[in-house]
Scaffold this active site. Structure first.
Site, PDB file in Angstrom:
ATOM      1  N   CYS A  71       1.010  -1.248  -0.043  1.00 53.24           N
ATOM      2  CA  CYS A  71       0.102  -0.127  -0.053  1.00 53.24           C
ATOM      3  C   CYS A  71       0.839   1.156   0.045  1.00 53.24           C
ATOM      4  O   CYS A  71       2.142   1.098  -0.264  1.00 53.24           O
ATOM      5  CB  CYS A  71      -1.107  -0.144   1.140  1.00 53.24           C
ATOM      6  SG  CYS A  71      -0.508   0.257   2.672  1.00 53.24           S
ATOM      7  N   THR A  72       0.319   2.297   0.318  1.00 48.31           N
ATOM      8  CA  THR A  72       1.107   3.594  -0.113  1.00 48.31           C
ATOM      9  C   THR A  72       2.111   3.697   1.279  1.00 48.31           C
ATOM     10  O   THR A  72       3.170   3.757   1.017  1.00 48.31           O
ATOM     11  CB  THR A  72       0.121   4.888  -0.037  1.00 48.31           C
ATOM     12  OG1 THR A  72      -0.852   4.569  -0.947  1.00 48.31           O
ATOM     13  CG2 THR A  72       0.818   6.059  -0.318  1.00 48.31           C
ATOM     14  N   GLY A  73       1.661   3.591   2.373  1.00 46.44           N
ATOM     15  CA  GLY A  73       2.618   4.045   3.834  1.00 46.44           C
ATOM     16  C   GLY A  73       3.098   2.788   4.391  1.00 46.44           C
ATOM     17  O   GLY A  73       3.895   2.746   5.351  1.00 46.44           O
ATOM     18  N   ASN A  74       2.553   1.560   3.992  1.00 45.55           N
ATOM     19  CA  ASN A  74       2.517   0.311   4.979  1.00 45.55           C
ATOM     20  C   ASN A  74       2.346   0.634   6.263  1.00 45.55           C
ATOM     21  O   ASN A  74       2.991   0.038   7.253  1.00 45.55           O
ATOM     22  CB  ASN A  74       4.168  -0.095   4.659  1.00 45.55           C
ATOM     23  CG  ASN A  74       4.256  -1.440   5.148  1.00 45.55           C
ATOM     24  OD1 ASN A  74       5.220  -1.938   5.893  1.00 45.55           O
ATOM     25  ND2 ASN A  74       3.392  -2.517   5.223  1.00 45.55           N
ATOM     26  N   CYS A  80      -1.291   1.035   7.195  1.00 49.04           N
ATOM     27  CA  CYS A  80      -2.874   0.606   7.299  1.00 49.04           C
ATOM     28  C   CYS A  80      -3.153  -0.656   6.603  1.00 49.04           C
ATOM     29  O   CYS A  80      -3.386  -1.696   7.274  1.00 49.04           O
ATOM     30  CB  CYS A  80      -3.615   1.733   6.869  1.00 49.04           C
ATOM     31  SG  CYS A  80      -3.395   3.348   7.862  1.00 49.04           S
ATOM     32  N   ARG A  81      -3.455  -0.452   5.338  1.00 53.79           N
ATOM     33  CA  ARG A  81      -4.089  -1.484   4.560  1.00 53.79           C
ATOM     34  C   ARG A  81      -3.170  -2.812   4.272  1.00 53.79           C
ATOM     35  O   ARG A  81      -3.418  -3.690   4.748  1.00 53.79           O
ATOM     36  CB  ARG A  81      -4.413  -1.121   3.279  1.00 53.79           C
ATOM     37  CG  ARG A  81      -5.447   0.008   3.221  1.00 53.79           C
ATOM     38  CD  ARG A  81      -5.648   0.643   1.963  1.00 53.79           C
ATOM     39  NE  ARG A  81      -4.554   1.686   1.563  1.00 53.79           N
ATOM     40  CZ  ARG A  81      -4.537   2.205   0.435  1.00 53.79           C
ATOM     41  NH1 ARG A  81      -5.447   2.189  -0.500  1.00 53.79           N
ATOM     42  NH2 ARG A  81      -3.391   3.082   0.367  1.00 53.79           N
ATOM     43  N   ASP A  89      -5.712 -31.859  -8.639  1.00 56.09           N
ATOM     44  CA  ASP A  89      -5.861 -33.488  -9.454  1.00 56.09           C
ATOM     45  C   ASP A  89      -6.573 -34.326  -8.276  1.00 56.09           C
ATOM     46  O   ASP A  89      -6.736 -34.184  -7.282  1.00 56.09           O
ATOM     47  CB  ASP A  89      -4.235 -33.542  -9.786  1.00 56.09           C
ATOM     48  CG  ASP A  89      -3.469 -33.840  -8.756  1.00 56.09           C
ATOM     49  OD1 ASP A  89      -3.670 -34.231  -7.816  1.00 56.09           O
ATOM     50  OD2 ASP A  89      -2.166 -33.649  -9.106  1.00 56.09           O
TER      51      ASP A  89
END
Length: 189
Positions: free
Chosen positions: A3-6, A8-9, A117
C-alpha cells in the site's frame, strides 16, 4: 502486500493473510511494504481493527517496497493499481504475478479456483495466475479504479478502519478459497 505507507491496509492484509494461511495449514511467507515510509508504526486504527480479530500489529514497522522483495515473491498484491504499477516498474517480469487484491479475487472468481488433481495436488500457483490473468495487459493498470482498489482509511474514523478491515478480511478469505481449494501447498505472498 503493498500500500502507500505500509501503515494501514497492507499491514492489515499481511496479518489477515498470515492468520488465514496458518489456520488452513498453508505454508508460505507473507510480507508487506509501502511506497513512502520506513520504520513507522501501524496506524492506531489498524492496530485496533486487528486486535478486535485477535491479531497483533503492535510490533509492525513500515518497510519501503524493494526490488528484491518483488523479484522473489510468488504473488504480489497491491491495494490499488498504483501499488501494482510501482511493483511492475521495479521488476517488469512481475506483471503476471502482480494484481490488486480486488482484481485478483474478481478475476479468479470468474476463472475458477486452482485445479486439484485426483491425488489432491494443486495446480502450480504461477500456472493458475497465468490463467487468471489471461488477456490482461499492462494498460489495464493505468489510471485508478474503485473496482480494483481498497480505499485508504488513513486519518479516518474508527468506523472507516473497521469497514476497511472487514473488506480486506473478506477479500483474503475469498482469495484463499480460490488459491488453496486443497490447503497445504506452499507459496510466498
Amino acid at each position: 502486500m503493498i500500500c502507500t505507507g505500509n501503515q494501514c491496509r497492507s499491514p492489515m492484509a499481511e496479518a489477515l493473510l498470515r492468520d488465514r494461511m496458518a489456520r488452513l495449514g498453508v505454508e508460505g511467507r507473507v510480507a508487506s511494504a509501502g511506497l513512502v515510509s520506513e520504520g513507522v508504526v501501524a496506524s492506531e486504527g489498524s492496530v485496533r481493527a486487528m486486535a478486535k480479530r485477535g491479531l497483533d500489529l503492535s510490533a509492525h514497522r513500515s518497510t519501503r517496497l524493494a526490488e528484491d522483495a518483488i523479484a522473489t515473491a510468488d504473488l504480489v498484491l497491491g491495494m490499488t493499481r498504483e501499488h501494482v504499477r510501482e511493483a511492475v516498474v521495479l521488476v517488469p517480469d512481475a506483471f503476471e504475478r502482480a494484481f490488486t487484491l480486488r482484481e485478483l479475487v474478481r478475476r479468479a472468481e470468474a476463472t475458477g479456483p486452482r485445479r486439484v488433481d485426483p491425488d489432491g495436488g494443486e495446480e502450480e500457483l504461477d500456472a493458475w495466475l497465468r490463467r487468471v490473468g489471461a488477456g490482461r495487459q499492462a494498460v489495464d493498470l493505468m489510471g485508478d479504479s474503485e473496482a480494483d482498489a481498497v480505499a485508504d482509511p488513513m486519518g479516518r474514523s474508527r468506523r472507516v478502519y473497521e469497514r476497511t478491515a472487514t473488506e480486506i478480511e473478506d477479500l483474503v478469505d475469498r482469495l484463499l478459497a480460490l488459491a488453496h481449494p486443497a490447503p497445504a501447498a506452499a507459496c510466498s505472498t
